[in-house]
Design a protein around this motif. Structure first.
Motif, short mmCIF file in Angstrom:
data_model
loop_
_atom_site.label_atom_id
_atom_site.label_comp_id
_atom_site.label_asym_id
_atom_site.label_seq_id
_atom_site.Cartn_x
_atom_site.Cartn_y
_atom_site.Cartn_z
N TRP A 1 49.59 32.62 44.87
CA TRP A 1 48.93 31.54 44.14
C TRP A 1 49.87 30.99 43.07
O TRP A 1 50.45 31.78 42.30
CB TRP A 1 47.67 32.11 43.48
N PRO A 2 49.99 29.66 42.97
CA PRO A 2 50.83 29.11 41.89
C PRO A 2 50.36 29.54 40.50
O PRO A 2 51.15 29.54 39.56
CB PRO A 2 50.67 27.60 42.08
N GLY A 3 49.08 29.92 40.37
CA GLY A 3 48.55 30.35 39.09
C GLY A 3 48.94 31.77 38.70
O GLY A 3 48.54 32.26 37.65
N GLY A 4 49.69 32.44 39.53
CA GLY A 4 50.17 33.79 39.19
C GLY A 4 49.74 34.82 40.22
O GLY A 4 49.03 34.52 41.17
N LEU A 5 50.19 36.06 40.00
CA LEU A 5 49.79 37.16 40.89
C LEU A 5 48.32 37.42 40.63
O LEU A 5 47.90 37.58 39.49
CB LEU A 5 50.58 38.43 40.56
N PHE A 6 47.52 37.44 41.69
CA PHE A 6 46.08 37.59 41.50
C PHE A 6 45.55 38.83 42.21
O PHE A 6 45.90 39.11 43.34
CB PHE A 6 45.36 36.35 42.04
N GLY A 7 44.70 39.55 41.49
CA GLY A 7 44.04 40.70 42.10
C GLY A 7 42.69 40.85 41.45
O GLY A 7 42.47 40.38 40.32
N SER A 8 41.75 41.47 42.15
CA SER A 8 40.42 41.64 41.59
C SER A 8 39.69 42.74 42.36
O SER A 8 39.73 42.76 43.58
CB SER A 8 39.69 40.30 41.68
N PRO A 9 39.07 43.68 41.63
CA PRO A 9 38.45 44.80 42.34
C PRO A 9 37.15 44.45 43.06
O PRO A 9 36.86 45.01 44.11
CB PRO A 9 38.20 45.83 41.24
N GLY A 10 36.35 43.55 42.49
CA GLY A 10 35.02 43.33 43.04
C GLY A 10 34.75 41.88 43.39
O GLY A 10 35.67 41.11 43.65
N PHE A 11 33.46 41.54 43.41
CA PHE A 11 33.05 40.19 43.79
C PHE A 11 33.42 39.16 42.73
O PHE A 11 33.89 38.09 43.04
CB PHE A 11 31.53 40.18 44.00
N SER A 12 33.16 39.51 41.48
CA SER A 12 33.35 38.55 40.40
C SER A 12 34.80 38.47 40.00
O SER A 12 35.55 39.43 40.14
CB SER A 12 32.55 38.99 39.17
N GLY A 13 35.20 37.33 39.47
CA GLY A 13 36.49 37.20 38.83
C GLY A 13 36.29 37.61 37.38
O GLY A 13 36.49 38.77 37.01
N THR A 14 35.83 36.67 36.57
CA THR A 14 35.49 36.98 35.18
C THR A 14 34.37 38.02 35.16
O THR A 14 33.40 37.92 35.90
CB THR A 14 35.01 35.69 34.47
#
Ligand SMILES: *Cc1c(COP(=O)(O)O)cnc(C)c1O
Length: 547
Positions: free
Chosen positions: A376-389
């Motif tokens: 992603w141009p917005g940076g390295l992205f990772g997330s454990p669950g459904f929600s972002g914030t």
């Protein structure tokens, strides 16, 4: 070096193949394609993958230390954190709160460019007032005035209200509290220090995550499966059906026996070449009955399948009921074959709404839950669950709830709730024509009418509603569900008296079955095509969520 003829020949073929692959990727993807293939090829060599994993682990550690506001522990396995034996005092917790808050990145100085959109102004004060009004903690303890404990939970929520757990590095105290809540739940469920998990927004998300995790695990380990299936009892929570619909799996439901426990033979017959996971509940919601976790665990081991125990309802109740000496069948990580358990902090964990935990037996399993996207141009992205914030308030409130109640607090609540439940069950059984469904294990039960009793259970529900009760109607067969909560303590006799009166009122009156909501539910039950009923539900929700 002179190789024997067959090897020379093999070498020749291998080299030609490699050349063909390299030329193909160069034509298709240019030089990067060739590099990618080279890396893939190198990883096939013995030891290379281990070396890459080792280097990666070291780089991750260095990276975390660089980006974290506080040093990150490099111990491979830290000691597990447990729910304290005695609940912490309000003063103690407020001291912790101050120390934790001091760890956090300050956003008010205007040097942070993501995560927090609100600030401490007049507007925030309005938000806090609204938050307090709808997160009224009174009632959890069954009192009119919030206790010191409830106040502390609320203060934690307030203090971390604007914080965001989207990045685990910006708010180190949130990360500490989150990992400690997971660890406290893991130890409560008799998991060891290898357990790892996630704090989610509720039971549904915990279940969605477990299903996604096992689907993706199967994609890696059982790539031949294209139509993955879950095997579970018919009483398993609809969140599994929801997960299956979202993530393209099928739930194969095992029926119940006449005693309302799952038919284990039928369950095993459903396990097939497409099965990617087994699931069962401790206890299931409709009747409060604990599924035969040990038997399903044996099937999981025999068929080499992962097994999720839905402890959303009972995860925070069964451990204490068992310690109180009531008969509770083994349901947690002590059972061989269990690979994950979910438990809702916002149910019998007595935290704020919007928190649950899913715990896995090891990080190797949890790995499949985490979403990673590096392009992603917005940076390295990772997330454990459904929600972002993810709201900080819930994480902080969960941590405070577990620590302030402590084991003694939970035990005390469980004891009172079990006494209330047993009194209510006894009351139900004493009413002519009514009985408890099966053998519930904890603080929930269902009421059914016995054969030839002349009582239509749905008409009974209407009679109770006329007395101001809110009844939970269940189907297939028709029963009434009761979950016993702190506000029921001391109300046993009112319930039993009203139920006795209502039963007397409807007994022998067959005409009531076609009146009121009983008539409507009766009609819906008779519609043979469930798709029509599904459409009814869709239209109901469409109307319900309109101004
Ligand atoms: C409540 C519950 C769920 C779902 O949890 P939510 O927090 O409502 O999303 C799942 N399983 C069982 C057994 C439950 O009681």
């Amino acid at each position: 070096m002179d190789l024997p003829a067959p090897l020379q020949w093999t070498e020749h073929v291998l080299f030609s193949l490699l050349l063909a692959v390299v030329v193909r990727s160069y034509v298709l993807y240019g030089l990067t394609g060739v590099l990618k293939d080279l890396v893939k090829f190198l990883r096939l060599l013995p030891g290379v993958d281990t070396l890459i994993q080792f280097i990666l682990a070291r780089e991750v550690q260095t990276f975390m230390n660089k980006v974290s506001a506080t040093p990150v522990d490099s111990e491979p396995v830290k000691k597990a954190v447990e729910i304290p034996e005695k609940g912490c005092s309000a003063e103690e917790l407020l001291q912790d709160m101050a120390e934790l808050k001091a760890l956090e990145t300050v956003t008010e100085d205007g040097k942070v460019f993501a995560y927090v959109y609100t600030m401490e102004d007049e507007h925030a004060k309005t938000l806090r007032k609204a938050f307090d009004m709808f997160n009224d903690p009174t009632g959890y303890d069954g009192n009119d005035k919030p206790s010191a404990r409830e106040n502390v939970v609320n203060q934690f929520a307030h203090t971390f209200l604007h914080e965001n757990a989207l990045s685990p590095m910006v708010f180190p105290a949130l990360r500490k509290m989150e990992t400690e809540v997971i660890s406290m739940v893991a130890t409560m469920l008799n998991g060891d220090s290898r357990c790892s998990g996630s704090l989610t927004t509720g039971g549904t998300e915990s279940i969605l995550m477990a299903v996604k995790c096992y689907r993706d695990r199967a994609r890696e380990l059982m790539p031949h499966i294209t139509e993955p299936e879950i095997v579970a009892p018919i009483t398993i929570h609809p969140a599994f059906e929801k997960a299956a619909e979202y993530f393209n799996l099928t739930v194969c439901h095992a029926p119940l026996k006449p005693d309302f426990t799952v038919d284990l033979a039928a369950f095993e017959k459903l396990i097939g070449k497409n099965t990617v996971m087994l699931a069962a509940s401790a206890p299931q919601y409709p009747y409060g009955i604990v599924d035969p976790i040990e038997d399903v665990g044996r099937l999981a081991t025999k068929h080499n399948l992962p097994f999720h125990v839905d402890g959303c309802f009972g995860g925070f109740m069964l451990p204490w009921v068992e310690k109180l000496g009531y008969p509770v069948p083994p349901f947690d990580f002590r059972v061989q074959g269990v690979t994950s358990v979910s438990a809702d902090v916002h149910k019998y964990g007595f935290g704020l709404k919007g928190s649950s935990v899913v715990v896995y037996k090891s990080s190797e399993i949890r790995r499949h839950q985490i979403f990673a996207y590096s392009s992603w141009p917005g940076g390295l992205f990772g997330s454990p669950g459904f929600s972002g914030t993810r709201p900080g308030a819930n994480i902080a409130a969960s941590w405070a709830a577990l620590r302030s109640l402590g084991e003694d607090g939970y035990m005390q609540k469980a004891e009172q709730l079990m006494k209330t439940t047993l009194a209510m069950e006894e009351g139900v059984d004493s009413i002519q024509g009514l009985s408890i469904v099966g053998k519930p294990a904890m603080t929930a039960f269902a009421i059914m009418s016995t054969e030839n009793s002349g009582i239509d259970i749905l008409a009974l529900a209407d009679a109770m509603e006329a007395r101001d009760w809110h009844m939970e109607r269940q189907q297939l067969p028709n029963t009434l569900h009761c979950t016993i909560m702190p506000h029921h303590i001391g109300r046993e006799m009112v319930f039993i008296n009203d139920l006795t009166e209502s039963a007397d009122e409807v007994r022998g009156k067959a005409s009531l079955s076609s009146k009121g909501t009983a008539g409507m539910y009766g009609m819906v039950a008779k519609i043979p095509d469930r798709a029509v009923v599904d459409e009814f539900i869709l239209q109901f929700f469409d109307k319900a969520y309109k101004l």
